[in-house]
Scaffold this motif. Sequence first.
Motif, PDB file in Angstrom:
ATOM      1  N   SER A 335       0.852  -0.954  -0.139  1.00 40.61           N
ATOM      2  CA  SER A 335       0.016   0.008   0.384  1.00 40.61           C
ATOM      3  C   SER A 335       0.936   0.971   0.116  1.00 40.61           C
ATOM      4  CB  SER A 335      -0.763  -0.212   1.348  1.00 40.61           C
ATOM      5  OG  SER A 335      -1.601   1.113   1.579  1.00 40.61           O
ATOM      6  N   ALA A 336       1.459   0.875   0.975  1.00 44.08           N
ATOM      7  CA  ALA A 336       2.566   2.035   0.706  1.00 44.08           C
ATOM      8  C   ALA A 336       3.417   2.399  -0.646  1.00 44.08           C
ATOM      9  CB  ALA A 336       3.580   1.855   1.799  1.00 44.08           C
ATOM     10  N   TYR A 337       3.687   1.533  -1.163  1.00 43.35           N
ATOM     11  CA  TYR A 337       4.554   1.713  -2.596  1.00 43.35           C
ATOM     12  C   TYR A 337       3.582   2.103  -3.308  1.00 43.35           C
ATOM     13  CZ  TYR A 337       6.631   0.044  -7.093  1.00 43.35           C
ATOM     14  OH  TYR A 337       7.093   0.406  -7.944  1.00 43.35           O
ATOM     15  N   LEU A 338       2.247   2.073  -3.648  1.00 45.77           N
ATOM     16  CA  LEU A 338       1.248   2.457  -4.587  1.00 45.77           C
ATOM     17  C   LEU A 338       0.940   3.695  -3.966  1.00 45.77           C
ATOM     18  CD1 LEU A 338      -0.910  -1.042  -4.776  1.00 45.77           C
ATOM     19  CD2 LEU A 338       0.620   0.391  -6.177  1.00 45.77           C
ATOM     20  N   HIS A 339       0.423   4.016  -2.952  1.00 44.19           N
ATOM     21  CA  HIS A 339       0.703   5.703  -2.552  1.00 44.19           C
ATOM     22  C   HIS A 339       1.679   6.448  -3.267  1.00 44.19           C
ATOM     23  CE1 HIS A 339      -3.077   5.430  -0.722  1.00 44.19           C
ATOM     24  NE2 HIS A 339      -3.393   3.945  -0.110  1.00 44.19           N
ATOM     25  N   GLU A 340       2.485   5.910  -3.083  1.00 44.31           N
ATOM     26  CA  GLU A 340       3.931   6.403  -3.310  1.00 44.31           C
ATOM     27  C   GLU A 340       3.415   6.942  -5.092  1.00 44.31           C
ATOM     28  OE1 GLU A 340       8.515   7.085  -3.637  1.00 44.31           O
ATOM     29  OE2 GLU A 340       7.712   5.134  -2.697  1.00 44.31           O
ATOM     30  N   ARG A 341       3.226   5.787  -5.745  1.00 43.10           N
ATOM     31  CA  ARG A 341       3.372   6.142  -6.854  1.00 43.10           C
ATOM     32  C   ARG A 341       2.446   6.870  -7.506  1.00 43.10           C
ATOM     33  NH1 ARG A 341       5.172   1.842 -10.671  1.00 43.10           N
ATOM     34  NH2 ARG A 341       4.194   3.662 -12.017  1.00 43.10           N
ATOM     35  N   ALA A 342       0.778   7.253  -6.290  1.00 39.56           N
ATOM     36  CA  ALA A 342       0.235   7.724  -6.909  1.00 39.56           C
ATOM     37  C   ALA A 342       0.364   9.073  -6.284  1.00 39.56           C
ATOM     38  CB  ALA A 342      -1.116   7.256  -6.056  1.00 39.56           C
ATOM     39  N   GLY A 343       1.284   9.939  -5.389  1.00 41.61           N
ATOM     40  CA  GLY A 343       1.668  11.230  -5.274  1.00 41.61           C
ATOM     41  C   GLY A 343       1.363  11.636  -3.761  1.00 41.61           C
ATOM     42  N   ASN A 344       0.444  10.359  -3.089  1.00 42.04           N
ATOM     43  CA  ASN A 344      -0.184   9.931  -1.938  1.00 42.04           C
ATOM     44  C   ASN A 344       1.500  10.530  -0.543  1.00 42.04           C
ATOM     45  OD1 ASN A 344      -2.471  10.911  -2.542  1.00 42.04           O
ATOM     46  ND2 ASN A 344      -2.526   8.454  -3.210  1.00 42.04           N
ATOM     47  N   LEU A 345       2.636  11.508  -1.788  1.00 46.07           N
ATOM     48  CA  LEU A 345       3.538  10.277  -0.365  1.00 46.07           C
ATOM     49  C   LEU A 345       3.341  11.391   1.201  1.00 46.07           C
ATOM     50  CD1 LEU A 345       5.619  13.474  -2.389  1.00 46.07           C
ATOM     51  CD2 LEU A 345       5.342  10.897  -2.520  1.00 46.07           C
ATOM     52  N   THR A 346       2.620  11.955   1.916  1.00 43.42           N
ATOM     53  CA  THR A 346       2.540  11.432   3.432  1.00 43.42           C
ATOM     54  C   THR A 346       2.060  10.679   4.324  1.00 43.42           C
ATOM     55  OG1 THR A 346       1.801  13.807   3.202  1.00 43.42           O
ATOM     56  CG2 THR A 346       1.131  12.993   5.768  1.00 43.42           C
ATOM     57  N   HIS A 367      15.284  -2.058   5.716  1.00 47.30           N
ATOM     58  CA  HIS A 367      14.647  -0.585   4.429  1.00 47.30           C
ATOM     59  C   HIS A 367      13.717  -0.362   4.645  1.00 47.30           C
ATOM     60  CE1 HIS A 367      13.727  -1.012  -0.120  1.00 47.30           C
ATOM     61  NE2 HIS A 367      12.480  -1.863   0.237  1.00 47.30           N
ATOM     62  N   LEU A 368      12.688  -0.761   4.935  1.00 44.16           N
ATOM     63  CA  LEU A 368      10.860  -0.383   4.789  1.00 44.16           C
ATOM     64  C   LEU A 368      11.203   1.843   5.853  1.00 44.16           C
ATOM     65  CD1 LEU A 368       8.712  -3.090   5.535  1.00 44.16           C
ATOM     66  CD2 LEU A 368       8.977  -1.027   3.412  1.00 44.16           C
ATOM     67  N   THR A 369      12.596   0.537   6.994  1.00 46.46           N
ATOM     68  CA  THR A 369      12.547   2.416   7.280  1.00 46.46           C
ATOM     69  C   THR A 369      13.055   3.318   6.530  1.00 46.46           C
ATOM     70  OG1 THR A 369      13.327   1.179   9.814  1.00 46.46           O
ATOM     71  CG2 THR A 369      14.204   3.544   9.938  1.00 46.46           C
ATOM     72  N   ARG A 370      13.833   2.709   5.647  1.00 45.16           N
ATOM     73  CA  ARG A 370      14.324   4.176   4.582  1.00 45.16           C
ATOM     74  C   ARG A 370      14.196   4.287   3.686  1.00 45.16           C
ATOM     75  NH1 ARG A 370      19.104  -0.473   4.543  1.00 45.16           N
ATOM     76  NH2 ARG A 370      17.923  -1.163   3.240  1.00 45.16           N
ATOM     77  N   GLU A 371      12.918   3.227   3.513  1.00 46.81           N
ATOM     78  CA  GLU A 371      11.731   3.859   2.490  1.00 46.81           C
ATOM     79  C   GLU A 371      10.877   4.937   3.067  1.00 46.81           C
ATOM     80  OE1 GLU A 371      11.298   2.311  -0.954  1.00 46.81           O
ATOM     81  OE2 GLU A 371      13.153   2.771  -0.215  1.00 46.81           O
ATOM     82  N   ALA A 372      10.237   5.141   4.182  1.00 46.24           N
ATOM     83  CA  ALA A 372      10.252   5.936   5.023  1.00 46.24           C
ATOM     84  C   ALA A 372      11.182   6.873   4.718  1.00 46.24           C
ATOM     85  CB  ALA A 372       9.004   5.561   6.784  1.00 46.24           C
ATOM     86  N   ALA A 373      12.250   7.274   5.532  1.00 38.97           N
ATOM     87  CA  ALA A 373      13.115   8.254   5.264  1.00 38.97           C
ATOM     88  C   ALA A 373      12.927   9.355   4.280  1.00 38.97           C
ATOM     89  CB  ALA A 373      14.698   7.797   5.893  1.00 38.97           C
ATOM     90  N   ARG A 374      13.195   8.731   2.262  1.00 38.77           N
ATOM     91  CA  ARG A 374      13.396   9.043   1.512  1.00 38.77           C
ATOM     92  C   ARG A 374      11.934   9.468   1.231  1.00 38.77           C
ATOM     93  NH1 ARG A 374      11.026   7.777  -3.426  1.00 38.77           N
ATOM     94  NH2 ARG A 374      10.439   5.341  -2.098  1.00 38.77           N
ATOM     95  N   VAL A 375      11.165   8.933   1.800  1.00 39.80           N
ATOM     96  CA  VAL A 375       9.623   9.405   1.050  1.00 39.80           C
ATOM     97  C   VAL A 375       9.675  10.962   1.882  1.00 39.80           C
ATOM     98  CG1 VAL A 375       7.195   9.921   1.054  1.00 39.80           C
ATOM     99  CG2 VAL A 375       8.961   7.319   0.129  1.00 39.80           C
ATOM    100  N   ARG A 376       9.502  10.989   3.147  1.00 38.36           N
ATOM    101  CA  ARG A 376       9.647  12.120   3.745  1.00 38.36           C
ATOM    102  C   ARG A 376      10.409  13.185   3.316  1.00 38.36           C
ATOM    103  NH1 ARG A 376      10.487   8.792   8.864  1.00 38.36           N
ATOM    104  NH2 ARG A 376       8.400   8.471   9.585  1.00 38.36           N
ATOM    105  N   GLN A 377      11.584  12.883   2.525  1.00 37.63           N
ATOM    106  CA  GLN A 377      12.371  14.336   1.888  1.00 37.63           C
ATOM    107  C   GLN A 377      12.309  14.398   0.461  1.00 37.63           C
ATOM    108  OE1 GLN A 377      16.032  11.639   1.967  1.00 37.63           O
ATOM    109  NE2 GLN A 377      16.664  12.378   3.657  1.00 37.63           N
ATOM    110  N   LEU A 378      10.714  14.092  -0.104  1.00 41.53           N
ATOM    111  CA  LEU A 378      10.342  14.344  -1.010  1.00 41.53           C
ATOM    112  C   LEU A 378       9.352  15.106  -0.291  1.00 41.53           C
ATOM    113  CD1 LEU A 378      10.145  11.121  -2.821  1.00 41.53           C
ATOM    114  CD2 LEU A 378      12.141  13.403  -2.986  1.00 41.53           C
ATOM    115  N   LEU A 379       9.296  15.254   0.827  1.00 36.62           N
ATOM    116  CA  LEU A 379       7.706  16.303   1.433  1.00 36.62           C
ATOM    117  C   LEU A 379       8.212  17.740   0.306  1.00 36.62           C
ATOM    118  CD1 LEU A 379       6.147  14.024   4.132  1.00 36.62           C
ATOM    119  CD2 LEU A 379       5.036  14.535   1.586  1.00 36.62           C
TER     120      LEU A 379
END
Length: 379
Positions: A335-346, A367-379
């Motif tokens: 779900s996190a991956y698909l929401h990121e792809r859809a632009g729902n970054l928060t 890995h998932l912790t790094r993904e969470a940090a990476r997406v937060r940096q995009l906000l």
Amino acid sequence: MNESLLRELVPAVIGVLVRRGADFASAEDAVQEALIRALEAWPSDPPRDPKAWLVAAAWRKFLDAVRAESSRRGRELAVEVQPPAGPVPASDDTLRLFFLCANPSLPPAAAVALTLRAVGGLTTRQIADAYLVPEATMAQRISRAKKKIDGQRLDRPGDLGTVLRVLYLVFNEGYSGDVDLAAEAIRLTRQLFVLTDEPEVSGLLALMLLHHARRASRTGPGGRLIPLASQDRSLWDTGLITEGVAVLQAALARDRLGEYQAQAAIAALHADAPSTSDTDWVQIVEWYDELLAITDSPVVRLNRAVAVGEADGAQAGLRALVDLDPTLPRHTAVSAYLHERAGNLTQAAALYAEAARAATTVPERDHLTREAARVRQLL
């Protein structure tokens, strides 16, 4: 001395002893003792006929054990007949031994352990090390399994589906201790491939080969998990991919589709693509539909949602998740991956963090912790 070749003789030797009158548990114990003697003696004095040597040594061990059982004199007299002179019969009981060790009455962990020992020829210590448990614990597990199937004849029909599930369980353990269980599973599945004419055996072998081909690219320094999209495809083993595709194509030509063939077809499409973006996601969705028709598995539906998200867009993938149980393993990460792809970054960042907290392994959590940090940096 090639220990792998030595282990390949184990099931045939056990079969010979059983046909001579030994019960399975005693035959398996005797062969293990003969293996230890072979490892000591063969480097300096290799036999001309390794199988005949093992049969003779194991049979002597078996008779010694029977003679020591003074309370079982009747059975001792029954087996005291000397084995016939000459070469060992060529008949191979390996397939029947596969069925016996993967008996449906055994718990999966016991069936795996017994298969690795009786068919794979591994020692109890090697199996214990591979599964990161004490040797005494593994010995008890194997002993209970042998007692569970005690008295069952080697010539009874078996359940091929159970055998395949056991081999796939071994394969998915990967590598630990001094035994590469993934490679061991492939070796045993190759044996089964030779012994049978079933497309699903070919499908499982192809699936293992195609997954194993990507092994070198799956982890980075320190065991860091590398997802498929980020893997260095130049590290993939093209020889294994070529073999896996050839085995799969021959199986599919039989027109008797099963779940392992369908999974292998999906793996082949991933292996054939030069990048994630070049992957034939539409065809992968079609193969997931075939797989769902066979298994109706929630895990397959979850994986299909990812493929739908790649083929038809993230919103379509999210719609495919709607009816799935949110407690399903990896559901939150998907779900996190698909929401990121859809632009729902928060929302994606929050879901990645939630998935990390629920992760069952350290590499997955990191890995998932790094993904969470990476997406937060995009906000």
